[in-house]
Design a protein around this motif. Sequence first.
Motif, PDB file in Angstrom:
ATOM      1  N   SER A  60     -15.716  -1.320   1.368  1.00 43.09           N
ATOM      2  CA  SER A  60     -16.065  -1.181   2.014  1.00 43.09           C
ATOM      3  C   SER A  60     -14.822  -0.146   2.590  1.00 43.09           C
ATOM      4  O   SER A  60     -14.999  -0.075   4.497  1.00 43.09           O
ATOM      5  CB  SER A  60     -15.328  -2.441   2.604  1.00 43.09           C
ATOM      6  OG  SER A  60     -13.784  -2.596   2.573  1.00 43.09           O
ATOM      7  N   PHE A  61     -13.966   0.671   1.708  1.00 47.37           N
ATOM      8  CA  PHE A  61     -13.560   1.714   2.812  1.00 47.37           C
ATOM      9  C   PHE A  61     -14.572   2.441   3.237  1.00 47.37           C
ATOM     10  O   PHE A  61     -15.737   2.944   2.298  1.00 47.37           O
ATOM     11  CB  PHE A  61     -12.563   1.854   1.262  1.00 47.37           C
ATOM     12  CG  PHE A  61     -12.511   0.826   0.812  1.00 47.37           C
ATOM     13  CD1 PHE A  61     -11.243   0.117   1.340  1.00 47.37           C
ATOM     14  CD2 PHE A  61     -11.241   1.382  -0.589  1.00 47.37           C
ATOM     15  CE1 PHE A  61     -10.589  -1.199   0.730  1.00 47.37           C
ATOM     16  CE2 PHE A  61     -10.371   0.679  -1.188  1.00 47.37           C
ATOM     17  CZ  PHE A  61     -10.297  -0.637  -0.684  1.00 47.37           C
ATOM     18  N   SER A  62     -13.695   3.292   4.069  1.00 47.64           N
ATOM     19  CA  SER A  62     -14.347   4.767   4.757  1.00 47.64           C
ATOM     20  C   SER A  62     -14.204   5.854   4.538  1.00 47.64           C
ATOM     21  O   SER A  62     -13.451   5.753   3.065  1.00 47.64           O
ATOM     22  CB  SER A  62     -14.052   4.930   5.990  1.00 47.64           C
ATOM     23  OG  SER A  62     -12.420   5.339   5.649  1.00 47.64           O
TER      24      SER A  62
ATOM     25  N   ARG B  72      -0.058   4.893   0.714  1.00 41.38           N
ATOM     26  CA  ARG B  72       0.040   5.500   0.943  1.00 41.38           C
ATOM     27  C   ARG B  72      -0.918   6.321   2.858  1.00 41.38           C
ATOM     28  O   ARG B  72      -1.221   6.677   3.696  1.00 41.38           O
ATOM     29  CB  ARG B  72      -0.289   6.865   0.234  1.00 41.38           C
ATOM     30  CG  ARG B  72       1.265   8.219   1.006  1.00 41.38           C
ATOM     31  CD  ARG B  72       0.499   9.248   0.084  1.00 41.38           C
ATOM     32  NE  ARG B  72       1.674   8.484  -1.478  1.00 41.38           N
ATOM     33  CZ  ARG B  72       1.211   7.934  -2.578  1.00 41.38           C
ATOM     34  NH1 ARG B  72      -0.366   8.125  -2.905  1.00 41.38           N
ATOM     35  NH2 ARG B  72       1.924   8.092  -3.538  1.00 41.38           N
ATOM     36  N   THR B  73      -1.554   5.976   2.285  1.00 48.93           N
ATOM     37  CA  THR B  73      -3.097   5.687   2.696  1.00 48.93           C
ATOM     38  C   THR B  73      -2.823   5.422   4.256  1.00 48.93           C
ATOM     39  O   THR B  73      -3.689   5.731   5.470  1.00 48.93           O
ATOM     40  CB  THR B  73      -5.062   5.369   2.414  1.00 48.93           C
ATOM     41  OG1 THR B  73      -5.177   6.201   1.247  1.00 48.93           O
ATOM     42  CG2 THR B  73      -5.326   5.498   3.780  1.00 48.93           C
ATOM     43  N   HIS B  74      -2.476   3.937   4.510  1.00 54.03           N
ATOM     44  CA  HIS B  74      -2.125   3.581   5.845  1.00 54.03           C
ATOM     45  C   HIS B  74      -0.713   4.113   5.898  1.00 54.03           C
ATOM     46  O   HIS B  74      -0.808   4.829   7.577  1.00 54.03           O
ATOM     47  CB  HIS B  74      -1.747   1.988   5.321  1.00 54.03           C
ATOM     48  CG  HIS B  74      -1.359   1.700   6.681  1.00 54.03           C
ATOM     49  ND1 HIS B  74       0.227   0.962   7.027  1.00 54.03           N
ATOM     50  CD2 HIS B  74      -1.964   0.712   7.994  1.00 54.03           C
ATOM     51  CE1 HIS B  74      -0.019   0.682   8.468  1.00 54.03           C
ATOM     52  NE2 HIS B  74      -0.723   0.064   9.211  1.00 54.03           N
TER      53      HIS B  74
ATOM     54  N   ASP C 282      -4.922   3.980   8.913  1.00 53.67           N
ATOM     55  CA  ASP C 282      -5.170   2.666   8.897  1.00 53.67           C
ATOM     56  C   ASP C 282      -5.428   2.578   7.024  1.00 53.67           C
ATOM     57  O   ASP C 282      -5.981   3.494   6.652  1.00 53.67           O
ATOM     58  CB  ASP C 282      -7.340   3.771   8.544  1.00 53.67           C
ATOM     59  CG  ASP C 282      -7.912   2.751   8.630  1.00 53.67           C
ATOM     60  OD1 ASP C 282      -7.899   2.104   7.759  1.00 53.67           O
ATOM     61  OD2 ASP C 282      -9.235   3.480   8.830  1.00 53.67           O
ATOM     62  N   ALA C 283      -5.590   1.542   6.985  1.00 54.38           N
ATOM     63  CA  ALA C 283      -5.015   1.001   5.362  1.00 54.38           C
ATOM     64  C   ALA C 283      -6.779   1.253   4.619  1.00 54.38           C
ATOM     65  O   ALA C 283      -6.139   1.539   3.528  1.00 54.38           O
ATOM     66  CB  ALA C 283      -4.703  -0.604   5.430  1.00 54.38           C
ATOM     67  N   PHE C 284      -7.708   1.207   4.890  1.00 52.35           N
ATOM     68  CA  PHE C 284      -9.028   1.219   4.192  1.00 52.35           C
ATOM     69  C   PHE C 284      -9.706   2.478   4.485  1.00 52.35           C
ATOM     70  O   PHE C 284     -11.052   2.289   4.164  1.00 52.35           O
ATOM     71  CB  PHE C 284      -9.597   0.314   5.207  1.00 52.35           C
ATOM     72  CG  PHE C 284      -9.525  -1.374   5.726  1.00 52.35           C
ATOM     73  CD1 PHE C 284      -9.298  -1.810   4.399  1.00 52.35           C
ATOM     74  CD2 PHE C 284      -8.846  -1.628   6.898  1.00 52.35           C
ATOM     75  CE1 PHE C 284      -8.292  -3.661   3.987  1.00 52.35           C
ATOM     76  CE2 PHE C 284      -8.410  -2.355   6.584  1.00 52.35           C
ATOM     77  CZ  PHE C 284      -8.439  -3.462   5.564  1.00 52.35           C
ATOM     78  N   ALA C 285      -8.842   3.796   5.079  1.00 47.50           N
ATOM     79  CA  ALA C 285      -9.100   5.068   4.779  1.00 47.50           C
ATOM     80  C   ALA C 285      -9.588   5.350   3.800  1.00 47.50           C
ATOM     81  O   ALA C 285      -8.756   4.599   2.697  1.00 47.50           O
ATOM     82  CB  ALA C 285      -8.851   5.488   6.212  1.00 47.50           C
TER      83      ALA C 285
END
Length: 359
Positions: A318-320, A338-340, A345-348
């Motif tokens: 589901s991550f982008s 680190r992405t967040h 966005d924690a899901f990027a």
Amino acid sequence: MSTATAPARVFAQRPDPSWAPVITIWEATRACDLACRHCRAEAAPGRDTGELSTAEACALLDHVRAEFGPILFVITGGDPLKRPDLEEIVAHGARLGLGMGLTPSATPLLTPDALRRLRAAGLSRLAISIDGADAATHDAFRGVPGTFARSIPLLEEARRLGLSTQINSSIGVHNESQLGDIAQLGSFLGISLWSVFLLVPTGRAGREMLLTAAEHERTYRRLAGIALDPATPFAIKTTAGQPYYRVLEQERRRRGLPPGSVRAAGVNDGNGFVFVGHTGTVSPSGFLPLDCGNVRRQPLADIYRNHPDFRRLRDPASFSGKCGICPFQRLCGGSRSRTHALTGDAFASDPTCVYVPAA
């Protein structure tokens, strides 16, 4: 602190990450006498009056054992030795059959006598930070002279007492060139595990302390080389460095080795890992400050299993972007912390991972 209604499960190997974490981290306090440059907790000398009480801490341990099984429970901080009830809490967890770990600060509070008492209480593993191969590098990062000189004999004393030991190393621009030397020091100290943390810009840590994406990849490749060296006597795991497991698997394939069975592979924020803050707030990790509930109001197992953020963190498809289609997504998943911190966005997709899937 009530108990979730779902039945408890005991795991012989690794728990199903949708049901139970491999590891629960509890931030016992944010009080600490060090002044570390990167401190996630932005620690201060004094304790917060809102910390979980002794009774609440023991109830948390009861709940973790009943719902998650005999997993690893690590007490961190701040400096847990700032709590006078630390031995009582360790003893309670050990009686329940939890693997009790501790990450104290190397201050005058951590004496050989304190180690002996904690060992007698049931502590099974001690982790001490070593953030450089020499005193100058380590002490500059920790903010207090003498911490390196204090840490080494404490690790040696812990090993003499029969404790399993590990070193935790925060890797950034200050010490990336010292990986090999830190590994040699770990070998000399007889550690069981080297836990390598790739810095996340949260708390006191700024973006200027971080490695570039190319430097992250180089770090992962160096770590993989150390891990696959037959002479290396300890295991390596990473925190906020999940692409290491992709690199390790790639290197195994390149060398014609069978796939690895690294226990930490695939463990990520909210996916086999849960963090309980000093006032009871629950997050996917200490470096991913999403407020998903509080153990004073809701059972930890319910939060871990059912909160939408936790559920999505366990679904990397589901991550982008490229993380959502990466063939290594179950092994890696990218650093959600680190992405967040870098994208909001924690899901990027992890901006510090150089790998581009063929798709």
